[in-house]
Structure formats: C-alpha cells, structure tokens
Design a protein around this motif. Sequence first.
Motif, PDB file in Angstrom:
ATOM      1  N   THR A  91      -8.061  38.356  26.762  1.00 56.14           N
ATOM      2  CA  THR A  91      -7.812  37.865  25.400  1.00 56.14           C
ATOM      3  C   THR A  91      -6.589  38.559  24.784  1.00 56.14           C
ATOM      4  O   THR A  91      -5.722  37.902  24.200  1.00 56.14           O
ATOM      5  N   GLN A  92      -6.514  39.872  24.897  1.00 54.12           N
ATOM      6  CA  GLN A  92      -5.348  40.607  24.383  1.00 54.12           C
ATOM      7  C   GLN A  92      -4.268  40.620  25.471  1.00 54.12           C
ATOM      8  O   GLN A  92      -4.466  41.198  26.533  1.00 54.12           O
ATOM      9  N   PRO A  93      -3.127  39.947  25.248  1.00 52.53           N
ATOM     10  CA  PRO A  93      -2.108  39.858  26.299  1.00 52.53           C
ATOM     11  C   PRO A  93      -1.606  41.243  26.711  1.00 52.53           C
ATOM     12  O   PRO A  93      -1.388  42.111  25.862  1.00 52.53           O
ATOM     13  N   THR A 104     -10.864  34.006  18.891  1.00 45.29           N
ATOM     14  CA  THR A 104      -9.828  34.828  18.269  1.00 45.29           C
ATOM     15  C   THR A 104      -8.662  33.983  17.750  1.00 45.29           C
ATOM     16  O   THR A 104      -7.808  34.482  17.025  1.00 45.29           O
ATOM     17  N   GLY A 105      -8.598  32.694  18.195  1.00 46.33           N
ATOM     18  CA  GLY A 105      -7.491  31.822  17.782  1.00 46.33           C
ATOM     19  C   GLY A 105      -6.249  32.016  18.645  1.00 46.33           C
ATOM     20  O   GLY A 105      -5.241  31.343  18.438  1.00 46.33           O
ATOM     21  N   LYS A 106      -6.309  32.921  19.636  1.00 43.38           N
ATOM     22  CA  LYS A 106      -5.164  33.137  20.524  1.00 43.38           C
ATOM     23  C   LYS A 106      -5.112  32.017  21.557  1.00 43.38           C
ATOM     24  O   LYS A 106      -6.110  31.342  21.818  1.00 43.38           O
ATOM     25  N   ILE A 108     -10.549  31.990  41.988  1.00 41.51           N
ATOM     26  CA  ILE A 108     -10.082  32.458  40.669  1.00 41.51           C
ATOM     27  C   ILE A 108     -10.688  31.570  39.587  1.00 41.51           C
ATOM     28  O   ILE A 108     -10.424  30.366  39.540  1.00 41.51           O
ATOM     29  N   ILE A 109     -11.503  32.180  38.752  1.00 39.96           N
ATOM     30  CA  ILE A 109     -12.192  31.430  37.697  1.00 39.96           C
ATOM     31  C   ILE A 109     -11.733  31.964  36.335  1.00 39.96           C
ATOM     32  O   ILE A 109     -11.689  33.183  36.134  1.00 39.96           O
ATOM     33  N   VAL A 110     -11.400  31.066  35.426  1.00 33.60           N
ATOM     34  CA  VAL A 110     -11.072  31.455  34.044  1.00 33.60           C
ATOM     35  C   VAL A 110     -12.150  30.875  33.136  1.00 33.60           C
ATOM     36  O   VAL A 110     -12.396  29.670  33.155  1.00 33.60           O
ATOM     37  N   LYS A 111     -12.813  31.754  32.368  1.00 36.88           N
ATOM     38  CA  LYS A 111     -13.920  31.314  31.511  1.00 36.88           C
ATOM     39  C   LYS A 111     -13.623  31.652  30.057  1.00 36.88           C
ATOM     40  O   LYS A 111     -13.297  32.803  29.731  1.00 36.88           O
ATOM     41  N   ASP A 112     -13.757  30.653  29.185  1.00 39.47           N
ATOM     42  CA  ASP A 112     -13.803  30.915  27.747  1.00 39.47           C
ATOM     43  C   ASP A 112     -15.221  31.366  27.448  1.00 39.47           C
ATOM     44  O   ASP A 112     -16.173  30.744  27.915  1.00 39.47           O
ATOM     45  N   TYR A 113     -15.341  32.464  26.680  1.00 37.62           N
ATOM     46  CA  TYR A 113     -16.703  32.966  26.490  1.00 37.62           C
ATOM     47  C   TYR A 113     -16.928  33.505  25.083  1.00 37.62           C
ATOM     48  O   TYR A 113     -15.984  33.870  24.382  1.00 37.62           O
ATOM     49  N   LYS A 114     -18.214  33.515  24.707  1.00 41.26           N
ATOM     50  CA  LYS A 114     -18.677  34.280  23.550  1.00 41.26           C
ATOM     51  C   LYS A 114     -19.501  35.404  24.152  1.00 41.26           C
ATOM     52  O   LYS A 114     -20.131  35.208  25.196  1.00 41.26           O
ATOM     53  N   GLU A 115     -19.547  36.533  23.505  1.00 39.23           N
ATOM     54  CA  GLU A 115     -20.240  37.680  24.121  1.00 39.23           C
ATOM     55  C   GLU A 115     -21.698  37.368  24.466  1.00 39.23           C
ATOM     56  O   GLU A 115     -22.223  37.847  25.464  1.00 39.23           O
ATOM     57  N   ALA A 116     -22.339  36.515  23.668  1.00 34.88           N
ATOM     58  CA  ALA A 116     -23.748  36.188  23.926  1.00 34.88           C
ATOM     59  C   ALA A 116     -23.918  35.471  25.271  1.00 34.88           C
ATOM     60  O   ALA A 116     -24.978  35.539  25.881  1.00 34.88           O
TER      61      ALA A 116
END
Length: 178
Positions: A74-76, A102-104, A119-127
């Motif tokens: 999330t933080q580049p 975060t809107g990023k 290679i997997i990229v996941k958008d996530y919420k901590e829950a």
Amino acid sequence: MDIYFSGSIRGGRQDVEVYQRVIKLLQQYGAVLTENNFKAGGGGDDEKDLDDREIHDRCMAWLEQAEVVVAEVTQPSLGVGYEIAQAVGMDKRILCLFRESTGKKLSAMIRGCDNEDTIIVKDYKEADLPAILQEFFTSVQAEAEGDDGDEGEEDIEGEEVDEEEGAGEEEEDEDDGE
Ligand SMILES: O=c1[nH]c(=O)n([C@H]2C[C@H](O)[C@@H](COP(=O)(O)O)O2)cc1CO
C-alpha cells in the motif's frame, strides 16, 4: 516454512503497525525472516548497525532462503518493488497485499504482474486477512505436494516412444532384401 515479509521502510513508515499485525498472522504459517525490520519504531536497529550494502546483501540472502514472499504494497517503496522483482526472478510464490480503502492507486507494474498462480495481488481489509492467508498457504502447500507426483509419469512415456522407433527400423530392413 520460511517467509519473507516485505514492507516500506525508507519509502515511509506510517504503516508499520499494520505490518506488525500481518507478521503476527504470518507466524502461524512459518518463520518470518524479516520480522526485526518492522519492530516498533520502523527499521529496528538495521540502519544503525549495517551499511546499505550489508542491508541489501542480508535481505537478498533471506529472499533466497524463503519459500514464499508476502509484500504489503500500500505504501509505495522502491525497496519493496525491488524485492518483488527479485522474487519473480527466483520463481518464488508471491502474495502482494494492498489496502484500497486508503484511496491510493497501486502501480501497474505490481497489479499487472498478477498471474493468478505464482504471483497474486489482493485488495484487502484487515478483517479479511486471516482468510486470504489461509487460502494462499493452502495453495502453496498443495502445489508443493503436487510437484512431487508428476515427475515419474514422464519417464514411463519416454520408454514407450523408444519401442515404436525400434519397430520402424525392422520394416526398412525387409524392403532392402527384395
Ligand atoms: O533498513 C532497511 N532494512 C531493510 O531490511 N530494508 C528492506 C526490507 C524492506 O522490505 C524494504 C524496504 O525498502 P525501502 O527502505 O526502500 O522502503 O527493504 C530496507 C531498509 C532501508 O532501505
């Protein structure tokens, strides 16, 4: 299982508490080699005790050692991007985690390298993280067990091809005799 966790340090340390929670969950699945990089305060003692070449070389050795890489993207961070690229070259299993809330906007070079396999990229919420990690490590485990089963079959097929070639040679010999 040795796990390489990657997260921003000099790229910005504002997510260090998120990283600590991700690391805690990862420790259910194995040893997190990079745990000390993300102790309270950000970079631990690394930058005091080691010069940049030593930090780089130590991280590359851990990356080689690890079976899987989990990167919080999330933080580049140049360092995180470099570690992901190196891990791709080493054929590691990689999970990139991104918080859309975060809107990023994630770099296309990371989101676009998802191949739905290694290679997997996941958008996530901590829950959602426990379920995402469970799915990822179950698939890593299944692949490790599946790889062992495939090798024997190729040897058997190879023997069959040799027998057919031998029959063809005999027919040619008969024609020569007439
Ligand atoms: O002091 C450090 N220790 C360290 O282990 N790293 C590695 C691990 C992190 O996953 C990654 C962070 O890169 P960056 O510092 O460019 O945000 O680089 C990076 C630094 C500082 O660049």
